[in-house]
Design a protein around this motif. Structure first.
Motif, PDB file in Angstrom:
ATOM      1  N   ARG A  22       0.843  -1.202   0.000  1.00  0.00           N
ATOM      2  CA  ARG A  22       0.000   0.000   0.000  1.00  0.00           C
ATOM      3  C   ARG A  22       0.872   1.243   0.000  1.00  0.00           C
ATOM      4  O   ARG A  22       1.927   1.263   0.638  1.00  0.00           O
ATOM      5  N   VAL A  23       0.405   2.300  -0.664  1.00  0.00           N
ATOM      6  CA  VAL A  23       1.206   3.514  -0.776  1.00  0.00           C
ATOM      7  C   VAL A  23       1.419   4.185   0.587  1.00  0.00           C
ATOM      8  O   VAL A  23       2.476   4.748   0.849  1.00  0.00           O
ATOM      9  N   ASP A  24       0.429   4.095   1.515  1.00  0.00           N
ATOM     10  CA  ASP A  24       0.621   4.718   2.837  1.00  0.00           C
ATOM     11  C   ASP A  24       1.742   4.024   3.611  1.00  0.00           C
ATOM     12  O   ASP A  24       2.563   4.670   4.267  1.00  0.00           O
ATOM     13  N   ASN A  25       1.802   2.679   3.503  1.00  0.00           N
ATOM     14  CA  ASN A  25       2.878   1.939   4.179  1.00  0.00           C
ATOM     15  C   ASN A  25       4.234   2.244   3.540  1.00  0.00           C
ATOM     16  O   ASN A  25       5.253   2.352   4.224  1.00  0.00           O
ATOM     17  N   LYS A  36       1.707   9.409  11.204  1.00  0.00           N
ATOM     18  CA  LYS A  36       0.741   8.804  10.275  1.00  0.00           C
ATOM     19  C   LYS A  36      -0.267   9.843   9.785  1.00  0.00           C
ATOM     20  O   LYS A  36      -0.633   9.872   8.610  1.00  0.00           O
ATOM     21  N   SER A  37      -0.726  10.704  10.710  1.00  0.00           N
ATOM     22  CA  SER A  37      -1.742  11.704  10.370  1.00  0.00           C
ATOM     23  C   SER A  37      -1.245  12.622   9.251  1.00  0.00           C
ATOM     24  O   SER A  37      -1.996  12.999   8.350  1.00  0.00           O
ATOM     25  N   MET A  38       0.078  12.954   9.284  1.00  0.00           N
ATOM     26  CA  MET A  38       0.641  13.836   8.259  1.00  0.00           C
ATOM     27  C   MET A  38       0.720  13.109   6.914  1.00  0.00           C
ATOM     28  O   MET A  38       0.476  13.700   5.864  1.00  0.00           O
ATOM     29  N   ILE A  39       1.037  11.804   6.960  1.00  0.00           N
ATOM     30  CA  ILE A  39       1.110  11.008   5.726  1.00  0.00           C
ATOM     31  C   ILE A  39      -0.261  10.990   5.034  1.00  0.00           C
ATOM     32  O   ILE A  39      -0.371  11.206   3.833  1.00  0.00           O
ATOM     33  N   GLU A  58      -5.024   3.490   0.181  1.00  0.00           N
ATOM     34  CA  GLU A  58      -5.051   2.032  -0.007  1.00  0.00           C
ATOM     35  C   GLU A  58      -4.555   1.577  -1.382  1.00  0.00           C
ATOM     36  O   GLU A  58      -4.537   0.381  -1.669  1.00  0.00           O
ATOM     37  N   TYR A  59      -4.141   2.545  -2.223  1.00  0.00           N
ATOM     38  CA  TYR A  59      -3.621   2.184  -3.554  1.00  0.00           C
ATOM     39  C   TYR A  59      -2.431   1.231  -3.408  1.00  0.00           C
ATOM     40  O   TYR A  59      -1.515   1.482  -2.629  1.00  0.00           O
ATOM     41  N   LYS A  60      -2.459   0.122  -4.164  1.00  0.00           N
ATOM     42  CA  LYS A  60      -1.359  -0.852  -4.097  1.00  0.00           C
ATOM     43  C   LYS A  60      -0.373  -0.577  -5.226  1.00  0.00           C
ATOM     44  O   LYS A  60      -0.752  -0.550  -6.400  1.00  0.00           O
ATOM     45  N   LEU A  61       0.869  -0.377  -4.853  1.00  0.00           N
ATOM     46  CA  LEU A  61       1.905  -0.025  -5.825  1.00  0.00           C
ATOM     47  C   LEU A  61       2.207  -1.173  -6.784  1.00  0.00           C
ATOM     48  O   LEU A  61       2.114  -2.345  -6.408  1.00  0.00           O
ATOM     49  N   LYS A  62       2.603  -0.799  -8.009  1.00  0.00           N
ATOM     50  CA  LYS A  62       3.011  -1.793  -9.008  1.00  0.00           C
ATOM     51  C   LYS A  62       4.494  -1.577  -9.318  1.00  0.00           C
ATOM     52  O   LYS A  62       5.023  -0.486  -9.097  1.00  0.00           O
ATOM     53  N   ALA A  63       5.148  -2.622  -9.815  1.00  0.00           N
ATOM     54  CA  ALA A  63       6.565  -2.508 -10.186  1.00  0.00           C
ATOM     55  C   ALA A  63       6.718  -1.373 -11.196  1.00  0.00           C
ATOM     56  O   ALA A  63       5.884  -1.217 -12.099  1.00  0.00           O
ATOM     57  N   ASP A  64       7.761  -0.563 -11.023  1.00  0.00           N
ATOM     58  CA  ASP A  64       8.103   0.565 -11.905  1.00  0.00           C
ATOM     59  C   ASP A  64       7.174   1.785 -11.795  1.00  0.00           C
ATOM     60  O   ASP A  64       7.305   2.729 -12.563  1.00  0.00           O
ATOM     61  N   PHE A 136      11.486  -2.765   3.942  1.00  0.00           N
ATOM     62  CA  PHE A 136      10.241  -3.531   4.063  1.00  0.00           C
ATOM     63  C   PHE A 136      10.288  -4.387   5.328  1.00  0.00           C
ATOM     64  O   PHE A 136      11.217  -5.164   5.520  1.00  0.00           O
ATOM     65  N   LEU A 137       9.322  -4.231   6.194  1.00  0.00           N
ATOM     66  CA  LEU A 137       9.165  -5.081   7.381  1.00  0.00           C
ATOM     67  C   LEU A 137       7.670  -5.236   7.623  1.00  0.00           C
ATOM     68  O   LEU A 137       6.977  -4.254   7.884  1.00  0.00           O
ATOM     69  N   GLU A 138       7.164  -6.458   7.495  1.00  0.00           N
ATOM     70  CA  GLU A 138       5.730  -6.687   7.701  1.00  0.00           C
ATOM     71  C   GLU A 138       5.500  -7.961   8.511  1.00  0.00           C
ATOM     72  O   GLU A 138       6.243  -8.933   8.388  1.00  0.00           O
ATOM     73  N   LEU A 139       4.438  -7.965   9.310  1.00  0.00           N
ATOM     74  CA  LEU A 139       4.035  -9.150  10.072  1.00  0.00           C
ATOM     75  C   LEU A 139       3.538 -10.225   9.113  1.00  0.00           C
ATOM     76  O   LEU A 139       2.781  -9.921   8.190  1.00  0.00           O
ATOM     77  N   VAL A 140       3.951 -11.469   9.337  1.00  0.00           N
ATOM     78  CA  VAL A 140       3.471 -12.578   8.510  1.00  0.00           C
ATOM     79  C   VAL A 140       2.152 -13.105   9.090  1.00  0.00           C
ATOM     80  O   VAL A 140       1.233 -13.483   8.376  1.00  0.00           O
TER      81      VAL A 140
END
Length: 314
Positions: A22-25, A36-39, A58-64, A136-140
């Protein structure tokens, strides 16, 4: 006069490994320390652009994809000591394993896996602060706030996808240790009972056994019997919220120190043995390593309080 260098707009091309994030992450990793509020504000105002167009959080980024990252200045509060720093630094001692794809943590009891519901600080926020250079660090997967033990963190999106697929296909094996009330029957190896989740107005989640619930199964094995308690190994076949806790209660043997589904009299006795937390611990996790595809197993030792409690019961 010492003037600060002006901040500049940056254009960041999205790496293939970050596709799907996601673009926010993504912005949280690009704008370290920015609230977060500023983002969300800069996204709402259209200051962040993807391929020159406005996007939602919530936009999901794509390669490139090319992301316009606006200049954001965070006022430095060097005079104020950060109470979270000590908490963040202490997480280093809880890392069981780390390589370029995964990190395995022995999560302490009492720390939520992520902030929210009135908590500004969680395990994942702490790890991001501990590893500021990690893109990148995310919970599995998740663990309840009061449950301790093995939790997996992905360091690449490809690793996250790989491990999520294993979870979906039942290729990951998680074993928990639970101290329950009374003598667990020698011939009881599983509990199969559908579970239904109810969210109260306060946001608190309560789970109960219900015919219209989701199919749920937990396998059990006795590890040690005590005078009025049993130490069990629990293996959840499905992954429902509070599953092990509610299945133990349904079987008539609630877990020690469980403030939601426990038994006050039993908890009072366990308190005398030195227990002031939920006795549920993710003792081990087995999976295929996302890089080598070879089986790996990680084990988390009991914390001092759990070890002391078992010693007192012996």
């Amino acid at each position: 006069m010492n003037e600060e260098a002006p901040l500049k707009v940056r254009f960041v091309t999205v790496d293939a490994d970050l596709a799907g994030q996601r673009v926010d992450n993504f912005l949280r990793t690009q704008l370290k320390g920015v609230p977060k509020s500023m983002i969300y504000r800069i996204l709402r105002k259209g200051e962040v652009r993807v391929n020159k167009g406005r996007v939602k959080p919530e936009y999901k980024l794509k390669a490139d994809d090319v992301v316009r990252v606006p200049p954001v200045r965070v006022s430095e509060q060097t005079d104020k000591p950060n109470p979270k720093l000590e908490k963040v630094a202490s997480l280093e001692a809880h890392i069981l394993y780390e390589d370029d794809r995964i990190m395995v943590i022995n999560k302490p009891s009492g720390i939520a896996v992520h902030g929210g519901s009135g908590l500004s600080f969680g395990l994942i926020e702490g790890l991001r602060a501990l590893r500021p250079a990690a893109a990148f660090l995310e919970l599995v997967h998740r663990l309840d706030r009061d449950t301790s033990g093995c939790i997996l963190i992905a360091k690449k999106r490809s690793a996250l996808r790989h491990m999520h697929e294993q979870l979906r296909n039942g290729q990951m094996d998680k074993r928990y240790h639970a101290l329950v009330a009374g003598s667990w029957p020698q011939n009881r190896f599983k509990v199969k009972a559908p579970l239904r989740k109810n969210v109260l107005q306060s946001g608190e989640r309560l789970v109960s056994v219900s015919e219209d619930g989701k199919p749920s199964e937990t396998r059990y094995r006795i590890l040690q019997s005590y005078t009025d308690a049993t130490l069990l190994e629990a293996s959840p076949i499905t992954g429902r919220t509070h599953q092990i806790r509610v299945h133990c209660l349904h079987a008539g043997h609630p877990i020690a120190g469980d403030t939601k589904y426990g038994q006050a009299e039993f908890d009072a006795r366990m308190k005398k043995a030195g227990l002031s937390r939920l006795f549920l611990h993710a003792a081990s996790i087995s999976l295929l390593h996302p890089k080598t595809e070879q089986p790996v197993k990680f084990e988390a030792p009991h914390d001092e309080q759990l070890a002391r409690t078992l010693e007192a019961l012996s």
